[in-house]
Write a protein that holds these residues in place. Structure first.
Motif, mmCIF file in Angstrom:
data_model
loop_
_atom_site.group_PDB
_atom_site.id
_atom_site.type_symbol
_atom_site.label_atom_id
_atom_site.label_comp_id
_atom_site.label_asym_id
_atom_site.label_seq_id
_atom_site.Cartn_x
_atom_site.Cartn_y
_atom_site.Cartn_z
ATOM 1 N N VAL A 12 4.773 7.240 5.788
ATOM 2 C CA VAL A 12 3.852 7.234 6.933
ATOM 3 C C VAL A 12 2.388 7.360 6.495
ATOM 4 N N GLU A 13 2.185 7.827 5.274
ATOM 5 C CA GLU A 13 0.811 7.929 4.751
ATOM 6 C C GLU A 13 0.598 6.815 3.733
ATOM 7 N N PRO A 14 -0.501 6.055 3.835
ATOM 8 C CA PRO A 14 -0.754 5.069 2.794
ATOM 9 C C PRO A 14 -1.085 5.772 1.479
ATOM 10 N N TYR A 15 -0.883 5.051 0.385
ATOM 11 C CA TYR A 15 -1.012 5.659 -0.942
ATOM 12 C C TYR A 15 -2.492 5.887 -1.274
ATOM 13 N N ALA A 16 -2.872 7.158 -1.345
ATOM 14 C CA ALA A 16 -4.289 7.504 -1.579
ATOM 15 C C ALA A 16 -4.597 7.558 -3.074
ATOM 16 N N LEU B 157 2.704 1.554 12.111
ATOM 17 C CA LEU B 157 3.282 0.310 11.574
ATOM 18 C C LEU B 157 4.618 0.600 10.881
ATOM 19 N N ILE B 158 4.571 1.603 10.012
ATOM 20 C CA ILE B 158 5.766 1.970 9.228
ATOM 21 C C ILE B 158 6.931 2.363 10.155
ATOM 22 N N ALA B 159 6.593 2.889 11.334
ATOM 23 C CA ALA B 159 7.644 3.338 12.260
ATOM 24 C C ALA B 159 8.620 2.218 12.607
ATOM 25 N N HIS B 160 8.167 0.952 12.486
ATOM 26 C CA HIS B 160 9.031 -0.182 12.858
ATOM 27 C C HIS B 160 9.704 -0.827 11.644
ATOM 28 N N ALA B 161 9.480 -0.264 10.451
ATOM 29 C CA ALA B 161 9.903 -0.968 9.231
ATOM 30 C C ALA B 161 11.408 -1.243 9.203
ATOM 31 N N VAL C 125 7.629 -6.290 10.127
ATOM 32 C CA VAL C 125 6.742 -5.837 11.207
ATOM 33 C C VAL C 125 5.373 -6.519 11.099
ATOM 34 N N ALA C 126 4.932 -6.772 9.867
ATOM 35 C CA ALA C 126 3.658 -7.487 9.675
ATOM 36 C C ALA C 126 3.777 -8.921 10.177
ATOM 37 N N GLY C 127 4.917 -9.546 9.917
ATOM 38 C CA GLY C 127 5.148 -10.917 10.386
ATOM 39 C C GLY C 127 5.159 -10.964 11.900
#
Ligand SMILES: Cc1cc2nc3c(=O)[nH]c(=O)nc-3n(C[C@H](O)[C@H](O)[C@H](O)COP(=O)(O)OP(=O)(O)OC[C@H]3O[C@@H](n4cnc5c(N)ncnc54)[C@H](O)[C@@H]3O)c2cc1C
Length: 412
Positions: free
Chosen positions: A53-57, A112-116, A385-387
């Motif tokens: 859920v967190e992008p890679y920092a 976004l990730i929630a729909h992966a 999900v991006a598509g």
């Protein structure tokens, strides 16, 4: 030849974009210079990371930065030319990784990730691809109790805020869960939501087969031949020039080079990564990240796949698989890795953005041109999900996920 839309790039992102556009009644041509799923979407760790859920920092810890600068450890490697070329984007990445901007990016990314997994599940069912996936999560394993405690606190916070599920495992529980581990470890965070694909390239190919079975056309062609043509776009393929009203760029780490020719200067960069397969006698049940050492071991069709962390180098620089050598030695402490398969290490590049969010939406200065790239550490996860999101924008539908944080306009 004419169509209504051309999708350039048949990795996970482009293939899923083509499927979702097709589902909305568009006549779609999918174009790649190779077969579908042969590049970054082929060589990754195969994780569908519903927990990410967190992008890679960009890590800010002084110890990490010193080790990275001195080339110690397996997590990071860099080429001086790469750092020089990427300096501006990396500086912005460093700043976006501070707590406040990172929290804002997490707000968007988590939605976004929630729909992966749900979106993958729809395509897997339609493509008959469930045999490629195990839905049993993956582990972060820890060597020291202190690092384990910190990770458990973080997992608990993410569970409370985003509902992601995990089991805390102590040393004994981890040893029971993964009997192949020969080194006593402190324990693990077992994320329960992620899925593990044991042949990532094959999953993209199955999705591409579904696209073709539903009447889509896949053609071999070179995206650099893209030209604006009348009110639309055209590209050269093995079957001649294809013309369409619209085009989508889904070229993963190669997108930057193409959009530069169109006049766009976005803060993009790549984190290269390697993999090698081993004929391990010891079988892991689920993939694991050796969290204090920075590499992943994932059971795959071809053997146990070891994937490495980030290498900051130009995408086309010669391979320097020093991280693989270091990670292999570390992995041998954990289990009986066996011999590497007699093949050169695979090299790929994560397509990254300075603000850690993918670029999805209309090209600001080019009518009928759309962008879908920059999915960084989770493009294999996010492809469906991006598509879907991109297809919703093209089709003018209300989108399921708020698209505003991803619009290319933010970099203008
Ligand atoms: C070591 C490593 C481990 C990873 N592990 C994971 C993981 O476990 N889970 C996860 O979600 N993500 C993971 N990732 C990230 C993930 O692999 C990428 O984000 C994702 O594959 C990007 O997909 P894509 O479709 O955008 O790009 P790609 O898969 O690279 O697709 C781009 C396509 O464009 C085509 N192309 C390029 N130039 C041209 C041209 N001129 N003409 C025609 N075609 C062209 C290429 O042939 C390619 O097929 C990992 C990455 C690495 C490197």
């Amino acid at each position: 030849m004419t169509s209504s839309i051309i999708v350039l790039g048949a990795g996970m992102v482009g293939t899923c974009t083509a499927l979702h556009l097709q589902q909305r009644g568009l006549d779609v041509v999918l174009v790649d210079r190779r077969a579908p799923g042969q590049e970054t979407s082929f060589g990754n760790a195969g994780l569908i990371q519903r927990e990410a859920v967190e992008p890679y920092a960009f890590p800010h810890e002084p110890g990490f930065l010193l080790n990275a600068a001195l080339g110690r450890g397996a997590e990071v490697n860099w080429h001086a030319r790469g750092l020089w070329q990427m300096a501006g984007s990396l500086w912005r990445y460093f700043n976006h990784s501070r707590p406040q901007p990172h929290a804002r990016a997490t707000e968007a990314y988590s939605r976004l990730i929630a729909h992966a997994t749900d979106e993958h599940a729809v395509l897997m069912t339609a493509a008959g691809a469930h045999d490629l996936v195990k839905q049993e999560g993956f582990r972060l394993v820890f060597r020291t109790p202190r690092a384990l405690d910190e990770a458990l606190q973080r997992a608990s916070a993410l569970h409370d805020r985003f509902g992601v599920l995990y089991h805390a495992e102590n040393s004994t529980q981890l040893a029971q869960a993964e009997p192949a581990l020969q080194l006593p470890l402190a324990g693990a965070v077992h994320w329960l939501d992620p899925w593990a694909v044991h042949d990532p390239g094959a999953l993209v190919q199955r999705y591409a087969d579904l696209f073709v079975a539903r009447g889509g056309r896949f053609l071999t062609g070179d995206a650099t031949s893209l030209q604006s043509q009348g009110a639309g776009w055209s590209v050269q393929t093995s079957e001649g020039r294809v013309e369409a009203e619209q085009a989508v760029l889904a070229l993963g780490p190669w997108a930057d080079a193409l959009i530069r020719t169109l006049g766009y200067r976005f803060p993009l960069f790549v984190k290269r990564g390697y993999h090698q397969h081993y004929r391990s006698a010891a079988q892991l049940r689920q993939p694991l990240l050796d969290a204090e050492r920075g590499y992943v071991l994932a059971p795959m069709q071809r053997g146990l796949r070891l994937t490495t962390g980030a290498e900051f180098a130009p995408i086309d620089a010669p391979p320097t698989p020093v991280q693989l050598v270091k990670a292999e030695a570390l992995a041998r402490e954990l289990l009986d890795l066996g011999e590497p398969l007699p093949e050169p290490p695979w090299l790929g590049a994560r397509p990254c953005t300075a603000d850690m969010l993918p670029v999805m939406g209309p090209a600001p200065h080019h009518k009928g041109l759309w962008f879908n790239f920059g999915h960084a550490h989770q493009g294999f996860t996010l492809g469906p999900v991006a598509g879907r999101l991109l297809a919703e924008m093209v089709h003018g539908e209300p989108s399921r996920v708020d698209a505003r944080p991803y619009l290319p306009q933010r970099f203008m």
